[in-house]
Scaffold this motif. Sequence first.
Motif, PDB file in Angstrom:
ATOM      1  N   GLU A 115       1.114  -1.356   0.267  1.00  0.00           N
ATOM      2  CA  GLU A 115       0.187  -0.031   0.065  1.00  0.00           C
ATOM      3  C   GLU A 115       0.768   1.478   0.172  1.00  0.00           C
ATOM      4  OE1 GLU A 115      -3.808   2.113   2.819  1.00  0.00           O
ATOM      5  OE2 GLU A 115      -2.649  -0.156   2.730  1.00  0.00           O
ATOM      6  N   PHE A 116       1.976   1.411   0.730  1.00  0.00           N
ATOM      7  CA  PHE A 116       2.967   2.458   0.250  1.00  0.00           C
ATOM      8  C   PHE A 116       4.070   2.264  -0.326  1.00  0.00           C
ATOM      9  CE2 PHE A 116       6.876   3.458   0.974  1.00  0.00           C
ATOM     10  CZ  PHE A 116       7.509   4.505   1.358  1.00  0.00           C
ATOM     11  N   LEU A 117       3.865   1.481  -0.981  1.00  0.00           N
ATOM     12  CA  LEU A 117       4.504   1.580  -2.285  1.00  0.00           C
ATOM     13  C   LEU A 117       3.821   2.367  -3.554  1.00  0.00           C
ATOM     14  CD1 LEU A 117       7.104   1.327  -4.522  1.00  0.00           C
ATOM     15  CD2 LEU A 117       6.552  -1.406  -4.139  1.00  0.00           C
ATOM     16  N   GLY A 118       2.396   1.506  -3.423  1.00  0.00           N
ATOM     17  CA  GLY A 118       1.293   2.473  -4.949  1.00  0.00           C
ATOM     18  C   GLY A 118       1.226   3.385  -4.312  1.00  0.00           C
ATOM     19  N   LYS A 119       1.114   4.144  -3.140  1.00  0.00           N
ATOM     20  CA  LYS A 119       0.853   5.421  -2.791  1.00  0.00           C
ATOM     21  C   LYS A 119       1.420   6.246  -3.286  1.00  0.00           C
ATOM     22  CE  LYS A 119      -0.565   6.850   0.901  1.00  0.00           C
ATOM     23  NZ  LYS A 119      -1.562   7.212   2.399  1.00  0.00           N
TER      24      LYS A 119
END
Length: 656
Positions: A131-135
């Motif tokens: 989720e962090f990488l996508g954001k």
Amino acid sequence: MDHNQLPSGHQVLQQLRARAEKRQHLATQSVGDTMPPDAQRLVQEPQVHQIELEMQYEELLMTQATAEIAHHQYIDLYDFAPVGYFTLTAEGLIHQLNLQAAQLLGTVRQRLQDRRFALFVTVECRPGFQEFLGKTMGSDSRETCELELLREDGSRFFARLEGLAMLSAAGTKYCRLAVIDTTESRETIRALEASEARFRLLFEQSRDAILLIQNKHIIDCNEATVQLFNLPSKSELLGQHVSIFDPPTQPNGQSSVEVADVHLVEAMRRGWNRFEWLLIGPNGQEMWVEVSLTSFSLNGQSILHCIVRDITVQRGAREQLRREKEFSESLLDNSVDGIMAFDAQRRLTAWNKVMELNTRKMEAEVLGKDVFELFPHHREGPEGEAVCKVLAGERVTYYKLKLYGRLGHFESYFVPLLNTEGEVEGGLVLVRDVTERVRLAEEATQLKLRQQQEVHSAILTTQEEERKRIAEALHNGVGQLLYATKLNLENRTGGTFSREAALALLEEAIKATRTVSFELTPGILQDFGLKSALEEIIKRIPRSGLHVHLYMKGSFEELPQQLEVSVYRIVQELLNNIIKHAQAQEAFVHVVHEEGHVFISAEDDGVGFEPTQTNARHSGIGLTSIRNRVDLLAGTLSIDSRPDRGTIVSIELQVK
């Protein structure tokens, strides 16, 4: 070459300028003034062009030097940075990383290239990482998160991830990722949180009342404070002045406000202060408390940590102890015995008025001195030995010690003083004047000697009376029978001799002899024991005159012979008294042996008498003989009798 030793760009430029100016000067000097201007221009033009080329070359060198410096700075800022830097592709592959990043993951850079970063994220935190990488990839701003990562060896650590999306020269989008190990800071924060939780728990759950004071006002308190002052909630105290429960004055008459200010200033100066304080509770009842103040600084402001303990009961007990101490001192001073005490180092700690009176030494001049310093002549004597024994934990009693130095008889009792752990911490000496008691004891000894003489005289008198009675029995009984037999034999010549009459007389003489012999020394007592002997006595009493009941309990076989004979004689004498004087119809005799004692009881239904008049009016009834035997055996005798109500004689003898 260390990049720290490379020349700066400014230094390179200055070197190039100096060289160009030098060369231009040399070129100008090489052309003579006689040469025509055109020729000079043709000669100088190549030289200037050469200088320009050389300067361009030197500028390239300077640019290369600057690039090398930037490269080394990049190495400094990237590879040797204390923070782990990663370059991740959009798929999360590790494209590039620095040395610190490799150290964080516990392996070398070559093993990390082109591997998925998610492999080094714990299974629980991988969804969060994705989720962090996508954001991050979908945003132009910096994104952060905190995850638990894995090293190559499987060990775990916490890290804060800061990501920023970037575009490469080829237009490829990637993620610049900074990884900071937060394990230590996280543990520190956790420890601080735990410490704060413990402090808060200690603050709230403490059995002592705790208050926080700022500028003489209460800013916080715990539940124990609310209970101590019997308030509905802490809101009744918050914001109140510290003197809310102070009386106008303290017991010493000083103003409570003034004295409280002194204590607060002292706590701020020394960092702490402790004192006892009188409060007036909401119910109007006095309350003594112990106040402990500790000063500390918070955000630049001074705060007092105040602990309040209710010591009303303890103070009452202390006051009671003080009164008891005064009573003990008064008791010591008013004791008839001389009392002194000393500690483990033989230093005197107590000295009462009797000691002052008898030694002429005052308490003030002896307290704290060594016992042997005060009594140097007793160091090697029994007194010094007694002091050493007491300090070794032994109780000692000495007679005739000369502690007072005056005539008289004294007893000294040395008692060890023990602490709560049972260790000897000193000794107590009681010196008792027994001069009067010794005098009375001597008088009692003389009286006992006189009594023994009287008993001996009574025994002799009894023995003489017994001899007289036996003599009368022999004379009137056996003697008369033998004399009648003699006369019968002497009349043989006259023809009136009767053989049957002589035999009858002899038979009577034999019976009389046996009776006298039984009264003197009963053989049945030696042959068959006390029980049989007493039963034989009962059998010899005529049934028509007196009916006697004998009850015996216990084992009499192991009684000493002397005691056995004494019991026999006492019962015999009691029965003789009943037969001769009581005029009784029935009598009960009890003989019991139990618990090391022999109990004798004789009861009759005769005429009785007044025991207080025994010596005067009944001296001939045999009680004197019984008393003498009981006294010789250290026994006790009691007589319960009234005229016309019978008599009960009770005797207790100890078996030794």
